[in-house]
Design a protein around this motif. Structure first.
Motif, PDB file in Angstrom:
ATOM      1  N   THR A   1      -3.426  86.072  71.917  1.00 33.89           N
ATOM      2  CA  THR A   1      -2.269  85.277  72.338  1.00 33.89           C
ATOM      3  C   THR A   1      -0.991  86.007  71.939  1.00 33.89           C
ATOM      4  O   THR A   1      -1.012  86.904  71.102  1.00 33.89           O
ATOM      5  N   ARG A   2       0.127  85.598  72.527  1.00 34.31           N
ATOM      6  CA  ARG A   2       1.421  86.200  72.216  1.00 34.31           C
ATOM      7  C   ARG A   2       2.378  85.107  71.738  1.00 34.31           C
ATOM      8  O   ARG A   2       2.144  83.917  71.958  1.00 34.31           O
ATOM      9  N   GLU A   3       3.453  85.530  71.116  1.00 35.23           N
ATOM     10  CA  GLU A   3       4.461  84.570  70.648  1.00 35.23           C
ATOM     11  C   GLU A   3       5.271  84.048  71.833  1.00 35.23           C
ATOM     12  O   GLU A   3       5.598  84.805  72.751  1.00 35.23           O
ATOM     13  N   THR A   4       5.591  82.750  71.834  1.00 33.89           N
ATOM     14  CA  THR A   4       6.299  82.150  72.970  1.00 33.89           C
ATOM     15  C   THR A   4       7.583  81.446  72.572  1.00 33.89           C
ATOM     16  O   THR A   4       8.295  80.948  73.446  1.00 33.89           O
ATOM     17  N   VAL A   5       7.890  81.358  71.283  1.00 35.07           N
ATOM     18  CA  VAL A   5       9.081  80.618  70.866  1.00 35.07           C
ATOM     19  C   VAL A   5      10.333  81.284  71.437  1.00 35.07           C
ATOM     20  O   VAL A   5      10.488  82.510  71.365  1.00 35.07           O
ATOM     21  N   PRO A   6      11.228  80.503  72.064  1.00 35.73           N
ATOM     22  CA  PRO A   6      12.470  81.099  72.593  1.00 35.73           C
ATOM     23  C   PRO A   6      13.291  81.705  71.458  1.00 35.73           C
ATOM     24  O   PRO A   6      13.509  81.061  70.434  1.00 35.73           O
ATOM     25  N   GLN A   7      13.747  82.920  71.645  1.00 34.52           N
ATOM     26  CA  GLN A   7      14.497  83.605  70.595  1.00 34.52           C
ATOM     27  C   GLN A   7      15.780  82.857  70.245  1.00 34.52           C
ATOM     28  O   GLN A   7      16.186  82.783  69.087  1.00 34.52           O
TER      29      GLN A   7
END
Length: 423
Positions: free
Chosen positions: A186-192
């Motif tokens: 999986t990858r990170e999805t939190v908006p920067q």
């Protein structure tokens, strides 16, 4: 939205979480029996309340941590943390060590990590799925949980009693495996932008203080406050599914014949009877949620909410009057129907109450119905020692009926507010 069109993160999570949830439900429903036997019902109920308090605090912080540190990081950390907790629990129930207190401590820590996992997992769905498709995605994840609730207790009723150590150890290994899968695929999805905003807002306790301040503002909405209180009262009934009900069935259901054909019969004990009843609940929820939600959508919410509480009361009455396994199966059918009646309509009712700019906060506050209910509900276990099972069931029945009355008052206030706005 078809599963093959999902983001890779969600497809990976669906399989991994189904595996983890199935393993978890193989032993979780039986833990109230274990703690009641080891500590006594008085102490077990109070300890479970304490455990839930820690989970409530973690739940309040879960959304902040998911935004600040990332969805993926929190989910991996929570999975691995739960894995270590279950391994410690297994060692506390091993052939070399029998320590119920260590087991309870490990169970509490696992609950805290679980409270950190779910806000991050829900936020990840919102990150990668368009708003119009989120309902479908959440519904599939909800269905996968109920598949685990069906399969897990059936397997648990077979393996838990004789192989608790191996089962808990297996659960720990599965959690570590899920953490590894999430880490690699999986990858990170939190908006920067969201993470940057939080980093400039100050310490974590500022966030907690602001969140509590928002709740105090929401509490001034009389209709919504009545909705929360009524939900907490009703919750004292449906939260007993994995608290009082398994202890009751264990105490009163001895070996009974479930099926009998000539000389062949299927005999179940208390733990197995509870596993069957719990699997029935999960199966009916998975099978009938959409149908019952559409059916109830034809009627005024007030009538549905009130009737749901009354049916909960009826199910509690049936539970209290039977030790026969088929009677318990009938009681669970009523119990599940009451659960399904308000499941969909309550969410839509919250959206009616919430101002558009506070919708997220209202939904977060609405979840207090469950967190507060789960914190208080374990007191039903020591209550059976203080006043006996009969009075405990009577009190639960009265609480369900009281919630029906509060729902009536809530809609009376709601209609007055709405007519005032129209005028």
């Amino acid at each position: 939205m078809r599963i093959r069109d999902w983001d890779t993160n969600l497809r990976v999570r669906l399989g991994a979480e189904l595996m983890m949830n199935t393993t978890y439900w193989m032993f979780f429903p039986f833990l109230s029996i274990y703690f009641a036997e080891e500590f006594g019902k008085n102490k077990a109920g109070l300890l479970l309340v304490l455990s839930q308090i820690f989970s409530v605090i973690a739940n309040l912080m879960g959304g902040y941590c998911a935004d600040r540190f990332g969805r993926k990081r929190m989910m991996v950390l929570a999975s691995v943390g739960q894995g270590f907790s279950f391994v410690c629990f297994a060692l506390a129930s091993s052939p070399w060590l029998q320590s119920p207190f260590l087991g309870f401590l490990a169970f509490t820590i696992a609950g805290v990590f679980g409270a950190f996992y779910w806000p991050a997992s829900q936020a990840m769905v919102a990150d990668v799925v368009d708003e119009k498709d989120r309902g479908d995605v959440f519904a599939i994840f909800y269905t996968s949980i109920n598949i685990a609730v069906v399969v897990g207790p059936i397997l648990g009723s077979i393996f838990y009693v004789s192989y608790r150590f191996q089962l808990l150890l297996f659960a720990g290994l599965i959690c570590h495996l899920v953490g590894l899968i999430l880490s690699k695929w999986t990858r990170e999805t939190v908006p920067q932008q969201r993470r940057t905003t939080l980093s400039t807002e100050g310490k974590w306790y500022y966030f907690l203080r602001n969140q509590l301040k928002d709740y105090s503002l929401i509490a001034k909405d009389k209709t919504f406050l009545l909705f929360i209180v009524a939900g907490v009262l009703a919750g004292q009934t449906f939260m007993q599914l994995d608290l009082l009900i398994p202890v009751y069935i264990k105490d009163f259901v001895n070996k009974q014949s479930l099926f009998k054909f000539g000389d062949w019969s299927v005999v179940v004990n208390g733990e197995q009877a509870f596993g069957i009843v719990l699997a029935e609940n999960g199966f009916l929820v998975a099978l009938l949620t959409v149908f019952v939600t559409k059916w109830m959508g034809r009627y005024y919410e007030r009538n549905v909410f009130i009737l749901s509480s009354i049916v909960y009361a009826v199910s509690i009455v049936i539970f209290s009057q039977t030790h026969w396994v088929w009677g318990l199966i009938l009681a669970m059918a009523f119990f599940t129907f009451a659960e399904l009646m308000g499941a969909g309509l309550q969410q839509s009712f919250v959206s009616k109450l919430a101002p558009e700019h506070m919708r997220g906060q209202y939904f977060a506050a609405a979840s207090l119905r469950f967190t507060i209910s789960r914190t208080i509900a374990p007191l039903a276990i020591p209550m059976t020692v203080w006043v006996g099972y009969s009075w405990t069931f009577i009190i639960l029945c009265l609480l369900a009926l009281a919630s029906a009355g509060l729902y009536w008052v809530m809609f009376y206030v709601f209609e007055k507010q709405r007519s005032r706005l129209i005028a």
